[in-house]
Design an enzyme around this catalytic site. Structure first.
Site, PDB file in Angstrom:
ATOM      1  N   HIS A  21     -12.511   3.001  -9.816  1.00 32.44           N
ATOM      2  CA  HIS A  21     -11.147   3.476  -9.547  1.00 32.44           C
ATOM      3  C   HIS A  21     -10.185   3.083 -10.662  1.00 32.44           C
ATOM      4  CE1 HIS A  21      -7.412   3.669  -6.822  1.00 32.44           C
ATOM      5  NE2 HIS A  21      -7.803   4.894  -7.076  1.00 32.44           N
ATOM      6  N   GLU A  50       0.824  -1.206   0.000  1.00 36.24           N
ATOM      7  CA  GLU A  50       0.000   0.000   0.000  1.00 36.24           C
ATOM      8  C   GLU A  50       0.863   1.263   0.000  1.00 36.24           C
ATOM      9  OE1 GLU A  50      -3.166   2.788   0.367  1.00 36.24           O
ATOM     10  OE2 GLU A  50      -2.951   0.780  -0.487  1.00 36.24           O
ATOM     11  N   HIS A  72       2.546   1.813  -3.345  1.00 35.65           N
ATOM     12  CA  HIS A  72       1.586   2.290  -4.338  1.00 35.65           C
ATOM     13  C   HIS A  72       1.351   3.792  -4.171  1.00 35.65           C
ATOM     14  CE1 HIS A  72      -1.715   2.476  -7.073  1.00 35.65           C
ATOM     15  NE2 HIS A  72      -2.608   2.718  -6.129  1.00 35.65           N
ATOM     16  N   HIS A 125     -19.321 -10.496 -16.494  1.00 29.92           N
ATOM     17  CA  HIS A 125     -18.019 -10.062 -17.017  1.00 29.92           C
ATOM     18  C   HIS A 125     -17.537 -11.000 -18.115  1.00 29.92           C
ATOM     19  CE1 HIS A 125     -14.033  -8.451 -17.327  1.00 29.92           C
ATOM     20  NE2 HIS A 125     -13.495  -9.581 -16.931  1.00 29.92           N
TER      21      HIS A 125
END
Length: 305
Positions: free
Chosen positions: A125, A60, A63, A216
């Protein structure tokens, strides 16, 4: 030109950096590291530099760090390109879009850390990051004057190909969104087989997670067929325009690899390398489709083809 070497380097670094942001975000989601820094942003667990390093914290925090550094590169590139290549029609628009969507995706990420958001919002996102990547990539291609090298500034595209190009580019965003929704709803392994949810029985999905997964897959199958049809059309009618001809053949190759990697994600039970390859391929495909849209916006109108 030699005088443009530095801005070209900036463009390459920014484009690669945006790819790293996309893959880093996918890595955060796939490893469930989103809360690695707790409910803190921009600091990590109350410290500017985390004191206790765990795999989740490392992923995290890395990133966030990459996003910050690349964000600076993109802002510099956007301002630089605006001033140096502002006479090129698309430059100012792409420069603005690159920065706008970069900031927007960063704010959505921050909002998720601080307050949490629903899966259907979070799924946006990755798509918003893709828009920023596409803008940076196209801006870099303009700086490298790719249009002149491949005679892309003199293309002639017919009504049929224009319709399919715009349609499949918009539809690809639907595919991206449904794929992100699979990840954020943790529906990746709800169906243990491929291509059906369970190959020993043919039945409609029985819950929301199966609907998300199979939705999907259906969306992905449709885009493979659609791009295949476009590539065949380009092969038949646009062999004299190599940027169109090769562009769609490459797009079809990438979408086949994308579908294959999606299948392998399921069959390998979410192997991390395969999952990241899946994200990389869709990023490449989306960038290429956006470039084909750019060509459509520039092309001279012809009735045939």
């Amino acid at each position: 030109m030699k005088s443009n070497i530095y801005i070209k380097i900036f463009g390459v670094l920014a484009s690669v950096g945006m790819l790293l942001i996309l893959l880093g975000g996918a890595l955060v989601t796939k490893t469930d590291s989103g809360m690695g820094c707790g409910r803190n942003w921009p600091d990590c667990n109350g410290n500017l530099i985390p004191r206790e390093i765990t795999p989740e914290v490392l992923i995290e925090f890395s990133h966030r760090l990459v996003t910050g550094v690349v964000g600076i590169l993109i802002v510099v590139l956007a301002v630089w390109a605006w001033r140096k290549f502002g006479h090129v029609r698309e430059t100012k628009f792409l420069a603005f879009m690159a920065v706008f969507f970069l900031v927007l995706q960063a704010l959505i990420g921050a909002a998720q850390v601080l307050w949490g958001q629903g899966d259907f919002i979070l799924a946006l996102h990755f798509g918003i990051s893709l828009l920023s990547f596409a803008a940076v990539l196209l801006l870099t291609l303009l700086i490298f004057e790719v249009d002149r090298k491949f005679d892309a500034d003199r293309v002639q595209i017919g009504r049929t190909l224009k319709f399919h190009t715009l349609g499949v580019a918009l539809y690809s965003y639907v595919v991206v969104y449904t794929g992100a929704l699979v990840r954020h709803t943790e529906s990746s392994l709800i169906c243990s087989d491929w291509p059906l949810c369970r190959n020993d029985q043919f039945a409609l999905p029985s819950n929301m997670y199966e609907w998300v997964q199979m939705g999907h897959r259906f969306a992905a199958a449709l885009i493979v067929i659609w791009i295949g049809v476009i590539a065949l059309h380009a092969y038949r009618h646009y062999r004299d325009q190599r940027v169109i001809y090769w562009g769609w053949l490459i797009a079809f190759t990438i979408v086949l690899l994308q579908a294959t990697s999606g299948m392998l994600v399921v069959l390998t039970k979410l192997n991390l390398a395969v999952a990241l390859l899946h994200s990389l391929l869709i990023s490449m495909l989306f960038g290429l489709l956006c470039y084909m849209v750019l060509l459509v916006s520039r092309s001279k109108y012809i009735k045939s083809k």
